[in-house]
Design a protein around this motif. Sequence first.
Motif, PDB file in Angstrom:
ATOM      1  N   ALA A 124      38.465 -61.744 -22.427  1.00  0.00           N
ATOM      2  CA  ALA A 124      37.336 -62.683 -22.490  1.00  0.00           C
ATOM      3  C   ALA A 124      37.333 -63.644 -21.306  1.00  0.00           C
ATOM      4  O   ALA A 124      36.589 -64.619 -21.294  1.00  0.00           O
ATOM      5  CB  ALA A 124      37.383 -63.452 -23.806  1.00  0.00           C
ATOM      6  N   CYS A 125      38.192 -63.373 -20.312  1.00  0.00           N
ATOM      7  CA  CYS A 125      38.183 -64.235 -19.119  1.00  0.00           C
ATOM      8  C   CYS A 125      37.863 -63.399 -17.882  1.00  0.00           C
ATOM      9  O   CYS A 125      37.985 -63.863 -16.757  1.00  0.00           O
ATOM     10  CB  CYS A 125      39.504 -64.978 -18.971  1.00  0.00           C
ATOM     11  SG  CYS A 125      39.356 -66.470 -17.956  1.00  0.00           S
ATOM     12  N   GLY A 126      37.484 -62.137 -18.097  1.00  0.00           N
ATOM     13  CA  GLY A 126      37.048 -61.318 -16.962  1.00  0.00           C
ATOM     14  C   GLY A 126      38.175 -60.760 -16.105  1.00  0.00           C
ATOM     15  O   GLY A 126      37.917 -60.208 -15.031  1.00  0.00           O
ATOM     16  N   HIS A 127      39.417 -60.858 -16.555  1.00  0.00           N
ATOM     17  CA  HIS A 127      40.519 -60.384 -15.708  1.00  0.00           C
ATOM     18  C   HIS A 127      40.506 -58.858 -15.579  1.00  0.00           C
ATOM     19  O   HIS A 127      40.996 -58.314 -14.585  1.00  0.00           O
ATOM     20  CB  HIS A 127      41.874 -60.877 -16.244  1.00  0.00           C
ATOM     21  CG  HIS A 127      41.991 -62.379 -16.281  1.00  0.00           C
ATOM     22  ND1 HIS A 127      43.126 -63.044 -16.654  1.00  0.00           N
ATOM     23  CD2 HIS A 127      41.090 -63.354 -15.962  1.00  0.00           C
ATOM     24  CE1 HIS A 127      42.930 -64.358 -16.575  1.00  0.00           C
ATOM     25  NE2 HIS A 127      41.696 -64.564 -16.183  1.00  0.00           N
ATOM     26  N   ASP A 128      39.937 -58.177 -16.585  1.00  0.00           N
ATOM     27  CA  ASP A 128      39.751 -56.722 -16.467  1.00  0.00           C
ATOM     28  C   ASP A 128      38.816 -56.417 -15.287  1.00  0.00           C
ATOM     29  O   ASP A 128      39.049 -55.478 -14.513  1.00  0.00           O
ATOM     30  CB  ASP A 128      39.209 -56.117 -17.773  1.00  0.00           C
ATOM     31  CG  ASP A 128      38.071 -56.949 -18.390  1.00  0.00           C
ATOM     32  OD1 ASP A 128      37.718 -58.016 -17.837  1.00  0.00           O
ATOM     33  OD2 ASP A 128      37.530 -56.524 -19.426  1.00  0.00           O
ATOM     34  N   ALA A 174      49.867 -62.638 -16.610  1.00  0.00           N
ATOM     35  CA  ALA A 174      49.973 -63.955 -17.236  1.00  0.00           C
ATOM     36  C   ALA A 174      49.328 -65.114 -16.483  1.00  0.00           C
ATOM     37  O   ALA A 174      49.960 -66.144 -16.282  1.00  0.00           O
ATOM     38  CB  ALA A 174      51.451 -64.270 -17.477  1.00  0.00           C
ATOM     39  N   GLU A 175      48.065 -64.965 -16.094  1.00  0.00           N
ATOM     40  CA  GLU A 175      47.399 -66.155 -15.542  1.00  0.00           C
ATOM     41  C   GLU A 175      47.148 -67.170 -16.661  1.00  0.00           C
ATOM     42  O   GLU A 175      47.196 -68.380 -16.441  1.00  0.00           O
ATOM     43  CB  GLU A 175      46.071 -65.768 -14.867  1.00  0.00           C
ATOM     44  CG  GLU A 175      45.422 -66.904 -14.092  1.00  0.00           C
ATOM     45  CD  GLU A 175      44.754 -67.942 -14.969  1.00  0.00           C
ATOM     46  OE1 GLU A 175      44.909 -69.142 -14.686  1.00  0.00           O
ATOM     47  OE2 GLU A 175      44.089 -67.571 -15.946  1.00  0.00           O
ATOM     48  N   GLU A 176      46.884 -66.636 -17.868  1.00  0.00           N
ATOM     49  CA  GLU A 176      46.588 -67.533 -18.999  1.00  0.00           C
ATOM     50  C   GLU A 176      47.866 -68.145 -19.570  1.00  0.00           C
ATOM     51  O   GLU A 176      47.827 -68.841 -20.572  1.00  0.00           O
ATOM     52  CB  GLU A 176      45.867 -66.747 -20.115  1.00  0.00           C
ATOM     53  CG  GLU A 176      44.574 -66.071 -19.691  1.00  0.00           C
ATOM     54  CD  GLU A 176      43.401 -67.042 -19.600  1.00  0.00           C
ATOM     55  OE1 GLU A 176      43.579 -68.236 -19.884  1.00  0.00           O
ATOM     56  OE2 GLU A 176      42.311 -66.584 -19.225  1.00  0.00           O
ATOM     57  N   GLY A 177      48.989 -67.872 -19.020  1.00  0.00           N
ATOM     58  CA  GLY A 177      50.260 -68.352 -19.528  1.00  0.00           C
ATOM     59  C   GLY A 177      50.986 -67.235 -20.248  1.00  0.00           C
ATOM     60  O   GLY A 177      50.526 -66.087 -20.226  1.00  0.00           O
ATOM     61  N   MET A 229      33.196 -67.894 -20.527  1.00  0.00           N
ATOM     62  CA  MET A 229      34.515 -67.294 -20.613  1.00  0.00           C
ATOM     63  C   MET A 229      35.265 -67.885 -21.817  1.00  0.00           C
ATOM     64  O   MET A 229      35.049 -69.043 -22.165  1.00  0.00           O
ATOM     65  CB  MET A 229      35.319 -67.581 -19.341  1.00  0.00           C
ATOM     66  CG  MET A 229      34.726 -66.950 -18.095  1.00  0.00           C
ATOM     67  SD  MET A 229      34.845 -65.163 -18.149  1.00  0.00           S
ATOM     68  CE  MET A 229      33.986 -64.719 -16.649  1.00  0.00           C
ATOM     69  N   HIS A 230      36.121 -67.086 -22.400  1.00  0.00           N
ATOM     70  CA  HIS A 230      36.947 -67.451 -23.577  1.00  0.00           C
ATOM     71  C   HIS A 230      36.116 -67.472 -24.863  1.00  0.00           C
ATOM     72  O   HIS A 230      36.607 -67.927 -25.892  1.00  0.00           O
ATOM     73  CB  HIS A 230      37.682 -68.788 -23.393  1.00  0.00           C
ATOM     74  CG  HIS A 230      38.787 -68.730 -22.377  1.00  0.00           C
ATOM     75  ND1 HIS A 230      39.976 -69.416 -22.503  1.00  0.00           N
ATOM     76  CD2 HIS A 230      38.902 -68.050 -21.218  1.00  0.00           C
ATOM     77  CE1 HIS A 230      40.756 -69.171 -21.457  1.00  0.00           C
ATOM     78  NE2 HIS A 230      40.118 -68.333 -20.650  1.00  0.00           N
ATOM     79  N   ASN A 231      34.884 -66.995 -24.813  1.00  0.00           N
ATOM     80  CA  ASN A 231      34.066 -66.891 -26.015  1.00  0.00           C
ATOM     81  C   ASN A 231      34.124 -65.429 -26.484  1.00  0.00           C
ATOM     82  O   ASN A 231      34.067 -64.516 -25.655  1.00  0.00           O
ATOM     83  CB  ASN A 231      32.622 -67.283 -25.664  1.00  0.00           C
ATOM     84  CG  ASN A 231      31.705 -67.263 -26.875  1.00  0.00           C
ATOM     85  OD1 ASN A 231      31.501 -66.227 -27.503  1.00  0.00           O
ATOM     86  ND2 ASN A 231      31.156 -68.408 -27.209  1.00  0.00           N
TER      87      ASN A 231
HETATM   88 ZN   LIG Z   1      40.852 -67.875 -18.808  1.00  0.00          ZN
END
Ligand SMILES: [Zn+2]
Length: 395
Positions: A102-106, A137-140, A365-367
Amino acid sequence: MIKVSELSFLEEEVVDNYKFLHTIPELGFQEYKTAEFIEKQLKSYGVDELHTGVNNTTGIICSITGATPGKTVLLRADMDALPLRESTDVDFRSQRDGFMHACGHDGHVAMLLGAVKFLAENREIIKGRVKFVFQPAEEGPHPGGAHFMAESGLLDDVDAAFGLHLNTCSPTGSVGIPRRECTASTDSFSMKVIGKGGHGAAPYLAVDPIVLTSNIISSYQSIISREIDPRSTAVLSFGTIQGGDGASNIIPNEVFLNGTLRTFDDEVKRFIVKRMEEVAQSLASAHRGRVEFKVIEGYFPTINDERMALLVRDALLPLLGEENVDLADLANTGGEDFGRYLQDSPGAFYWLGCRNEEKGCTYMMHNPNMKIDLDALILGTQCHVNVALKFLMEE
Ligand SMILES: [Zn+2]
Ligand SMILES: [Zn+2]
């Protein structure tokens, strides 16, 4: 200059890669299937150096060396997803219940894979070397994947670093380049406020940590509003406050608090942290209590090098048109660990629009309803290729 038309032979593959990655979302440092897929694609494209499992993580770094010697440029994609149940209607929905890209990393991975494929087939136009980082792990969890990639020793020869992030707030075909500040530092803090529990009817026999806590919370807002230069940015928010067990007539022994602190400047951050500790300790002693205060360092702020931000603009202007390339003050108090690469070399991070109202790609993003406009993917590949070539061509 590489136009989209020259990349059109890649578009189907970039979109297919994206759709597949969207079905297999994985959390930070657990991107095993994702990394396996990336490795398979990179091998089929033919890269020069391929490092998997970088620094004992799922990260991948590879490079393509051009026909003539020159500088080294880094292009980065992040590859982790979020713990979220997808609610979109796309036919390539997440196949892992409770997890979603949900953050577009794909999309970031798919776009960068496209750039690898194109450059691997066109080495004669590369003067120098392109390094591609697929980081976990950009989101942690902290310290995030960029830290492990940067500390691996594999990027020590990088002369500049570039990255992009999809943005559902701007239309497809547009790019926003922050002139300097992109994203904030993301430190968090936690605090135990210790009093002496007792009967709610006799507070003079107790030390009330709830009253002390409420004083600390309101005093902290004054640090931001009264002690920070208004031209600096600082955000301080509490996220948790826990005290008592539900009884209305018991003063608890202690209260637990945590929160987040966002700034763009290390000096401002250090000042606020120092004042938070001083204010908490002096209020605690005034109220006969105690405070245990802890700061957990988060991501560095991501601050663009202005010259590199200009280079990105110059690389993208002829492709996207003046009205679609915005070089401006686009600071955002969100977090992003790309800033770690910019500790070691200059570079720039920018936002690639993927909003399309007609296709329903409007959620943030994140939705759980977040969808990207698939037409943005090949544009992202084009941006990566042109920014890298532009940097390598400049003297
Ligand atoms: Zn994100
Ligand atoms: Zn992201």
